[in-house]
Structure formats: structure tokens, C-alpha cells
Design an enzyme around this catalytic site. Structure first.
Site, PDB file in Angstrom:
ATOM      1  N   SER A  34      -6.198   7.023  -9.254  1.00  0.00           N
ATOM      2  CA  SER A  34      -4.981   6.928  -8.462  1.00  0.00           C
ATOM      3  C   SER A  34      -4.697   8.305  -7.876  1.00  0.00           C
ATOM      4  CB  SER A  34      -3.798   6.473  -9.326  1.00  0.00           C
ATOM      5  OG  SER A  34      -2.578   6.554  -8.608  1.00  0.00           O
ATOM      6  N   ARG A  35      -3.997   8.321  -6.753  1.00  0.00           N
ATOM      7  CA  ARG A  35      -3.580   9.612  -6.211  1.00  0.00           C
ATOM      8  C   ARG A  35      -2.564  10.279  -7.130  1.00  0.00           C
ATOM      9  NH1 ARG A  35      -2.116   7.182  -0.415  1.00  0.00           N
ATOM     10  NH2 ARG A  35      -1.399   5.569  -1.869  1.00  0.00           N
ATOM     11  N   LEU A  72      -7.297  -1.547  -2.714  1.00  0.00           N
ATOM     12  CA  LEU A  72      -6.485  -0.702  -1.837  1.00  0.00           C
ATOM     13  C   LEU A  72      -5.920  -1.522  -0.678  1.00  0.00           C
ATOM     14  CD1 LEU A  72      -8.952   2.332  -1.696  1.00  0.00           C
ATOM     15  CD2 LEU A  72      -6.681   2.370  -2.748  1.00  0.00           C
ATOM     16  N   HIS A  77     -10.119  -0.566   3.252  1.00  0.00           N
ATOM     17  CA  HIS A  77     -11.237  -1.216   2.575  1.00  0.00           C
ATOM     18  C   HIS A  77     -12.598  -0.729   3.050  1.00  0.00           C
ATOM     19  CE1 HIS A  77      -8.827  -4.987   1.105  1.00  0.00           C
ATOM     20  NE2 HIS A  77      -8.487  -3.863   0.500  1.00  0.00           N
ATOM     21  N   LYS A  95     -10.268  -8.983  -0.573  1.00  0.00           N
ATOM     22  CA  LYS A  95     -10.278  -9.575   0.763  1.00  0.00           C
ATOM     23  C   LYS A  95      -9.007  -9.166   1.513  1.00  0.00           C
ATOM     24  CE  LYS A  95      -6.853 -11.941  -0.361  1.00  0.00           C
ATOM     25  NZ  LYS A  95      -5.578 -11.715   0.361  1.00  0.00           N
ATOM     26  N   ARG A 163       1.867  -6.209   2.830  1.00  0.00           N
ATOM     27  CA  ARG A 163       1.673  -7.405   3.641  1.00  0.00           C
ATOM     28  C   ARG A 163       2.625  -7.445   4.835  1.00  0.00           C
ATOM     29  NH1 ARG A 163       0.802  -7.979  -1.477  1.00  0.00           N
ATOM     30  NH2 ARG A 163      -0.996  -9.143  -2.259  1.00  0.00           N
ATOM     31  N   ASP A 175      -4.116 -11.920   5.143  1.00  0.00           N
ATOM     32  CA  ASP A 175      -3.807 -12.064   3.723  1.00  0.00           C
ATOM     33  C   ASP A 175      -4.226 -13.419   3.178  1.00  0.00           C
ATOM     34  OD1 ASP A 175      -2.788 -11.216   1.238  1.00  0.00           O
ATOM     35  OD2 ASP A 175      -0.914 -12.283   1.602  1.00  0.00           O
TER      36      ASP A 175
END
Length: 329
Positions: A34-35, A72, A77, A95, A163, A175
């Protein structure tokens, strides 16, 4: 045991894929990245992973993992799937793996040059109910397939959710329109030839929030709608001249009711039910992925070439929504 690293602490990883990895017979959770290194360690400790990293690059440089799962935001992606492949890591990516079909060419090149496995995480294709639907259609259990009807909807007006953020690849079409598309293709072995669609955009978010789609497969037609701002619903039916098939939990397994495939005869007087209890399609997915790497047989895994075909249909939905007529896939 296949050693997994997870790029990010995203919800789908926390709630579905990481528990599936921990339960799998041939997988082990090795690292979280993770960042925010603190967040990475918190999730690693929660699930018993021995390693955590404060950057995605650091995880890819590690010799403690064999492959990565990438949940992510969609806009990231292709970039990180390619980086992982170039680092010699196998890749299971959420996906849609890309926002346009042509972007997947980069990943095919990386796969072919490195020899790693890269696959889009369509967990539904590993659920035995979809193999049953495919077998029933192939065996003419419903006669000639004429129509596929489907709906997939949920309600989400959170402005911070990816989203609802176009810069992160948000929108209802990438999505969830991928699901009625991919499962129809999977079950029938056919490809859509042309598509028409009506698409509605949220005036505040700028993302597509509703789409009504018709897909012409030549021998049959598909009709479905998807939305991020309607009451929750999931349904799909395959209608032939001798009967029809209903799938009760087509995409989110065990969410609303048990996983069943219901085969109805022509007169609607007889129904045969195939029930799938306690199936974890995410576990089946990660186990199949690890097995394919160990055995060298990658044929059971959702391929990048299949991703291209599915994404071409998604790209066509956007074009059709804009043009207002039929467009070729």
C-alpha cells in the site's frame, strides 16, 4: 504453495480474494503493498501475511512472492499489470483489465516476452454453475437458443467511490456490464456481432450510471440493463424454443439466495434444479490460477485474448450509446 502479493488494500481484496487465498489448498498470502505502509501492515497482520510494503514497486521487487493480485482502480490496471509482468510476477488483475480493448495488446506483449501468466479476474468463469449452463445449452436442453435477458443493478451515490469517478475508470459499463457480457459469451461460445445501447450519465459525477443494451449474436439476441443507481437486482435467463434456463445468483454468488441453475421445460410444467451450496468462486479462481502455473496448462484460465473479445463488446456499448444506432463489435 503459490505465494501471493496484493497490490493495495482495496475492499474486494479484503472481503473476497484475500480470504479465498487464505482458504485455498495451494496458495499462501505472502505480502500486502500500500502507499500507506501502516495500512499494509494492518491488513497483513489481520490475515497473517509475513511481509508488507509501503510501495507497489517494493512488492514487485521482492523475492517473497510468485504473483500478484491487482485490485487497484481500473485506470491503473494496465500500468501495474505490465510492471508486474516485467518484474517476473504472474498477474491476476481485477476486471475490467483495461478501459479499451487496444490497451490489452501491451499486456499480451508483456506476457509473451516474459512467459508469465496474466489473467483478468472473472471469478464467475470458475463457478461450476456456469459450466452447467454451458453444458445444458450445448446439449440442447432448451432447444434452439433465441434470447438472453439479464439485469445487474445496485445503488451507490458515494462521490468518493471509484465507481463514481471518471478519472479512475468509473462507470456502470466497465464495472458490471462486463458480467452479462462475459457469462453469455462463456455459456454459449458465441460472440456479439453488433450492439445497440442507450446510456445515461450522472450529471454530478460524469460517469455512466445506466445502460440498456441489445447485442446481436447472429443466432440469438441478448438484452440487458445495468445501473449503479437502482435497487439491487441480479438475474439472467437463457430462452430457447424447448425451454429456458434461469440462474438465481449469476454473478455475486450466494448474495441473495442460494446458487441454483433452474431448467424449465417448454410448457413451464416441469423444473429441474441444479444447486451449488457453499461455493466460493474466488477460491476456485485463485486455486485454478496457481494450478495452471504449476502444471503449465493454462487452458482453464481466462486468457488475455478472451479479455480482448469481451472488452471489444464493452467498447461497442459506449460507441452505440453515443451514436444512437447499431454498431459493429
Amino acid at each position: 504453495m503459490f505465494r501471493w502479493g496484493i497490490l493495495s488494500t482495496a475492499k474486494i481484496g479484503r472481503e473476497h480474494v484475500i480470504p479465498a487465498i487464505c482458504a485455498a489448498d495451494n496458495c499462501v498470502l505472502s505480502a500486502i503493498a500500500s502507499r500507506d505502509e501502516g495500512a499494509a501492515w494492518a491488513l497483513a497482520n489481520r490475515f497473517g501475511a509475513p511481509h508488507a510494503f509501503g510501495s507497489y514497486d517494493a512488492l514487485l521487487d521482492s523475492d517473497k512472492i510468485d504473483g500478484v493480485y491487482i485490485p487497484l482502480p481500473t485506470s491503473m490496471h494496465v500500468e501495474w499489470a505490465e510492471k508486474a509482468a516485467r518484474a517476473g510476477k504472474h498477474v491476476l488483475c481485477e476486471k475490467p483489465i483495461a478501459l479499451k480493448a487496444c490497451e490489452i495488446d501491451r499486456l499480451i506483449a508483456a506476457r509473451d516476452e516474459t512467459g508469465v501468466l496474466i489473467s483478468e479476474a472473472f471469478m464467475v468463469t470458475y463457478h461450476p454453475q456456469w459450466n452447467k449452463v454451458r453444458d445444458l445449452i450445448a446439449d440442447d436442453a432448451i432447444g434452439k437458443l433465441r434470447q438472453v435477458d439479464a439485469a445487474f443493478t445496485y445503488f451507490n451515490k458515494d462521490a468518493d467511490n471509484m465507481r463514481n469517478r471518471p478519472e479512475l475508470g468509473g462507470g456502470v459499463i466497465p464495472d458490471i456490464a462486463v458480467y452479462p457480457t462475459v457469462t453469455t459469451r462463456f455459456a454459449t461460445g458465441a460472440e456479439p456481432q453488433r450492439i445497440s445501447a442507450s446510456v445515461d450519465f450522472d450529471p454530478e459525477f460524469g460517469t455512466d450510471r445506466y445502460a440498456s443494451v441489445r447485442a446481436d449474436y447472429g443466432a440469438f439476441e441478448q438484452s440487458f440493463y445495468v445501473s449503479t443507481q437502482m435497487a439491487h437486482r441480479q438475474t439472467i435467463a437463457f430462452h430457447g424454443d424447448d425451454g429456458f434456463i434461469e440462474v438465481t445468483a449469476p454473478w455475486n454468488s450466494n448474495l441473495y439466495e442460494g446458487d441454483e441453475v433452474r431448467l424449465h421445460d417448454r410448457s413451464h410444467s416441469r423444473m429441474e434444479v441444479f444447486r451449488y451450496s457453499g461455493v466460493d468462486q474466488y477460491r476456485l479462481e485463485v486455486e485454478a490460477f496457481a494450478t495452471a502455473i504449476e502444471s503449465g496448462d493454462r487452458s482453464p484460465i481466462f486468457s488475455l485474448e478472451d479479455s480482448v473479445r469481451n472488452q471489444k463488446a464493452i467498447d461497442a456499448i459506449y460507441r452505440a450509446g453515443k451514436d444512437g444506432g447499431w454498431v459493429d463489435v
